[in-house]
Design a protein around this motif. Sequence first.
Motif, PDB file in Angstrom:
ATOM      1  N   TYR A 142      26.658  -7.143  61.090  1.00  0.00           N
ATOM      2  CA  TYR A 142      27.053  -7.079  59.690  1.00  0.00           C
ATOM      3  C   TYR A 142      25.917  -6.461  58.878  1.00  0.00           C
ATOM      4  CZ  TYR A 142      31.010 -10.175  60.555  1.00  0.00           C
ATOM      5  OH  TYR A 142      32.195 -10.715  61.006  1.00  0.00           O
TER       6      TYR A 142
ATOM      7  N   GLN B  54      24.330  -6.473  55.050  1.00  0.00           N
ATOM      8  CA  GLN B  54      24.348  -7.197  53.782  1.00  0.00           C
ATOM      9  C   GLN B  54      23.425  -6.511  52.789  1.00  0.00           C
ATOM     10  OE1 GLN B  54      23.125 -11.346  53.906  1.00  0.00           O
ATOM     11  NE2 GLN B  54      24.056 -11.773  51.914  1.00  0.00           N
TER      12      GLN B  54
ATOM     13  N   GLY C 124      28.072  -9.545  49.642  1.00  0.00           N
ATOM     14  CA  GLY C 124      28.404 -10.244  50.865  1.00  0.00           C
ATOM     15  C   GLY C 124      28.263  -9.340  52.080  1.00  0.00           C
ATOM     16  N   PRO C 125      28.104  -9.931  53.264  1.00  0.00           N
ATOM     17  CA  PRO C 125      27.998  -9.120  54.477  1.00  0.00           C
ATOM     18  C   PRO C 125      29.264  -8.307  54.729  1.00  0.00           C
ATOM     19  CG  PRO C 125      27.292 -11.383  54.876  1.00  0.00           C
ATOM     20  CD  PRO C 125      27.952 -11.363  53.531  1.00  0.00           C
TER      21      PRO C 125
ATOM     22  N   PHE D 144      31.307  -6.136  57.793  1.00  0.00           N
ATOM     23  CA  PHE D 144      31.431  -5.997  59.236  1.00  0.00           C
ATOM     24  C   PHE D 144      31.182  -4.563  59.684  1.00  0.00           C
ATOM     25  CE2 PHE D 144      32.986  -6.819  63.406  1.00  0.00           C
ATOM     26  CZ  PHE D 144      33.833  -5.781  63.760  1.00  0.00           C
TER      27      PHE D 144
ATOM     28  N   GLN E  94      31.948  -5.259  66.539  1.00  0.00           N
ATOM     29  CA  GLN E  94      31.991  -6.412  67.416  1.00  0.00           C
ATOM     30  C   GLN E  94      32.048  -5.922  68.859  1.00  0.00           C
ATOM     31  OE1 GLN E  94      35.458  -8.938  67.460  1.00  0.00           O
ATOM     32  NE2 GLN E  94      34.520 -10.361  68.884  1.00  0.00           N
TER      33      GLN E  94
ATOM     34  N   LEU F 166      19.976  -5.963  54.644  1.00  0.00           N
ATOM     35  CA  LEU F 166      19.715  -6.967  55.677  1.00  0.00           C
ATOM     36  C   LEU F 166      20.802  -6.803  56.737  1.00  0.00           C
ATOM     37  CD1 LEU F 166      18.079  -9.542  56.533  1.00  0.00           C
ATOM     38  CD2 LEU F 166      19.833 -10.861  55.324  1.00  0.00           C
TER      39      LEU F 166
ATOM     40  N   LEU G 200      22.615  -8.307  59.880  1.00  0.00           N
ATOM     41  CA  LEU G 200      22.825  -9.606  60.516  1.00  0.00           C
ATOM     42  C   LEU G 200      23.571  -9.452  61.829  1.00  0.00           C
ATOM     43  CD1 LEU G 200      23.977 -11.536  57.337  1.00  0.00           C
ATOM     44  CD2 LEU G 200      21.812 -11.847  58.510  1.00  0.00           C
TER      45      LEU G 200
ATOM     46  N   PHE H  12      29.149 -18.212  50.454  1.00  0.00           N
ATOM     47  CA  PHE H  12      30.062 -17.094  50.700  1.00  0.00           C
ATOM     48  C   PHE H  12      31.407 -17.618  51.184  1.00  0.00           C
ATOM     49  CE2 PHE H  12      27.237 -13.493  50.315  1.00  0.00           C
ATOM     50  CZ  PHE H  12      25.987 -14.001  50.613  1.00  0.00           C
TER      51      PHE H  12
ATOM     52  N   MET I 103      36.303 -10.687  63.361  1.00  0.00           N
ATOM     53  CA  MET I 103      35.721 -10.054  62.193  1.00  0.00           C
ATOM     54  C   MET I 103      35.967 -10.888  60.950  1.00  0.00           C
ATOM     55  SD  MET I 103      36.767  -6.420  60.471  1.00  0.00           S
ATOM     56  CE  MET I 103      38.039  -7.050  59.395  1.00  0.00           C
ATOM     57  N   LEU I 104      34.917 -11.066  60.151  1.00  0.00           N
ATOM     58  CA  LEU I 104      35.025 -11.788  58.895  1.00  0.00           C
ATOM     59  C   LEU I 104      34.956 -10.813  57.727  1.00  0.00           C
ATOM     60  CD1 LEU I 104      32.630 -14.792  59.607  1.00  0.00           C
ATOM     61  CD2 LEU I 104      35.114 -14.870  59.463  1.00  0.00           C
TER      62      LEU I 104
ATOM     63  N   PHE J 122      33.978 -10.985  53.827  1.00  0.00           N
ATOM     64  CA  PHE J 122      33.263 -11.889  52.941  1.00  0.00           C
ATOM     65  C   PHE J 122      33.468 -11.535  51.474  1.00  0.00           C
ATOM     66  CE2 PHE J 122      30.478 -14.461  55.606  1.00  0.00           C
ATOM     67  CZ  PHE J 122      30.446 -13.757  56.798  1.00  0.00           C
ATOM     68  N   GLY J 123      33.390 -12.553  50.631  1.00  0.00           N
ATOM     69  CA  GLY J 123      33.256 -12.334  49.203  1.00  0.00           C
ATOM     70  C   GLY J 123      31.822 -11.964  48.870  1.00  0.00           C
ATOM     71  N   GLY J 124      31.556 -11.721  47.599  1.00  0.00           N
ATOM     72  CA  GLY J 124      30.250 -11.247  47.177  1.00  0.00           C
ATOM     73  C   GLY J 124      29.171 -12.315  47.121  1.00  0.00           C
ATOM     74  N   GLY J 125      29.550 -13.567  47.273  1.00  0.00           N
ATOM     75  CA  GLY J 125      28.565 -14.650  47.254  1.00  0.00           C
ATOM     76  C   GLY J 125      28.362 -15.228  45.865  1.00  0.00           C
TER      77      GLY J 125
END
Lengths: 114, 114
Positions: free
Chosen positions: A35, A37, A42-43, A45, A48, A88, A90, B89, B101-102, B104-107
């Motif tokens: 991921y 970030q 947010g991270p 994708f 995988q 970043l 991940l 998140f 696979m995830l 994500f929101g922005g946190g």
Amino acid sequence: DAGVTQSPTHLIKTRGQHVTLRCSPISGHKSVSWYQQVLGQGPQFIFQYYEKEERGRGNFPDRFSARQFPNYSSELNVNALLLGDSALYLCASALGPTTNEKLFFGSGTQLSVL
Amino acid sequence: GDSVTQMEGPVTLSEEAFLTINCTYTATGYPSLFWYVQYPGEGLQLLLKATKADDKGSNKGFEATYRKETTSFHLEKGSVQVSDSAVYFCALSDRGNAGNMLTFGGGTRLMVKP
């Protein structure tokens, strides 16, 4: 037991260079995901891998590539770095490839592109 | 495509206050929903999850209920502590894809003051 380990923790590169990031999953985990970030977001994708095969790819350019080795560790490669690649990165591992598997994240590699 | 929207932070609360962080989602299939927490300098950790409508996930005093009718998964805690200060998140995993696979929101950054 060791968690997900990533190396290096920090990296500084210049535009146009190439970078390789490394990830060792938790022992026994066969799935590795990457991921990106960006600061304040947010991270997102990227890839995988499961049993050394690509199982999913996010909306990233072909400059991004990855592979998984027989010991299930993984490398993420980024060519022709751009300033916007600063982020970043991940790595997450899981026992299996599906939605029901719990993901375990590493602390990440902080990449700065100057 | 799939997306997650969560309230922007920072959210600043006093210790023992009630916490709500809103999260809504858009998905084409029947997603699993997650809350992850990121403490400073660390990777993401799974806080709780729910896999079907009306499920309630809970952990460490936090809870969230999967509301299909409002496409929401709001995070709540009755009494926050200073140690809860972190970035939270909201994420989904669409069972329509074969991987884990995830999205994500922005946190949302939470700051708890003594």
